[in-house]
Design an enzyme around this catalytic site. Sequence first.
Site, short mmCIF file in Angstrom:
data_model
loop_
_atom_site.label_atom_id
_atom_site.label_comp_id
_atom_site.label_asym_id
_atom_site.label_seq_id
_atom_site.Cartn_x
_atom_site.Cartn_y
_atom_site.Cartn_z
N SER A 45 0.82 -1.21 0.00
CA SER A 45 0.00 0.00 0.00
C SER A 45 0.86 1.26 0.00
O SER A 45 0.48 2.28 -0.58
CB SER A 45 -0.95 0.00 1.20
N GLU A 46 2.04 1.22 0.62
CA GLU A 46 2.96 2.37 0.60
C GLU A 46 4.41 1.90 0.58
O GLU A 46 4.76 0.92 1.24
CB GLU A 46 2.78 3.26 1.83
N THR A 47 5.22 2.63 -0.16
CA THR A 47 6.67 2.54 -0.07
C THR A 47 7.20 3.92 0.30
O THR A 47 6.86 4.91 -0.35
CB THR A 47 7.30 2.07 -1.39
#
Length: 265
Positions: A45-47
């Site tokens: 969902s996020e990096t």
Amino acid sequence: MGSRIVQVDAFTNTPFGGNPAAVCLLDNLRDDRWMQHIAQEMNLSETAFLLREGKSFRLRWFTPAVEVKLCGHATLASAHVLWEEEYVQPNQTIYFETQSGQLTAQRHGEWIELNFPATPETAAEAPAGLLEALGVSALYVGKTTFDYLVEVESEDIVRAMQPNFSALIKVPARGVIVTSRARPGSDYDFVSRFFGPQVGVNEDPVTGSAHCCLAPYWSARLGRTELTGYQASARGGIVRVRLDGDRVHLGGQAVTIMRGELAGR
């Protein structure tokens, strides 16, 4: 040598719970296209991308589809990595420079506390198709800078929801927060889920930035500034919140899952 990358489960003390984020430790500036490709490759969902700037760290967040302006769980993961990898000392406050201004992280034993801007909602009409896509009736609908907030009658409704993501993606917002009071006798005060198909994340497991809205919302209704929220996704996660004027302190734990090195330049 390529950039180092670490995968962390945030807002949990148990591996494979909470919300996974990748944290990429940069040794020099990278362009947006490269960072977006890495986020697509990681497919989380996020990096988060970190670059030291003097005594602070430049921090940016990418979903597999877009860059976002605020992300709680990837910030928590970033702080966890910086302490665990000894980039900073355990008693040292971490300063992040971001598109949402300066954010800080402090360590309190096994817990990390982030200092984020509050994003209170204002009452709003539900846009066409929102409630139909969620499949719920609303007690209240509000709008923040980023998201719609929908309060429903019970925790059972929050947990049982099965949104139509093909319809929900048409809602003009980063995402949709659905929330209710917790069941009587729970260890937490409110529950929530977060849906963000417009940014490439149908359901986010635990969303720190959503709690920047949930903290003032439930503080006003429950009459307390310190609360505990549970995000009732399949993975689940606990977020402690403390409202402090126009700031929200987000408390959580984190667990490292993998460490590696990016070979591509």
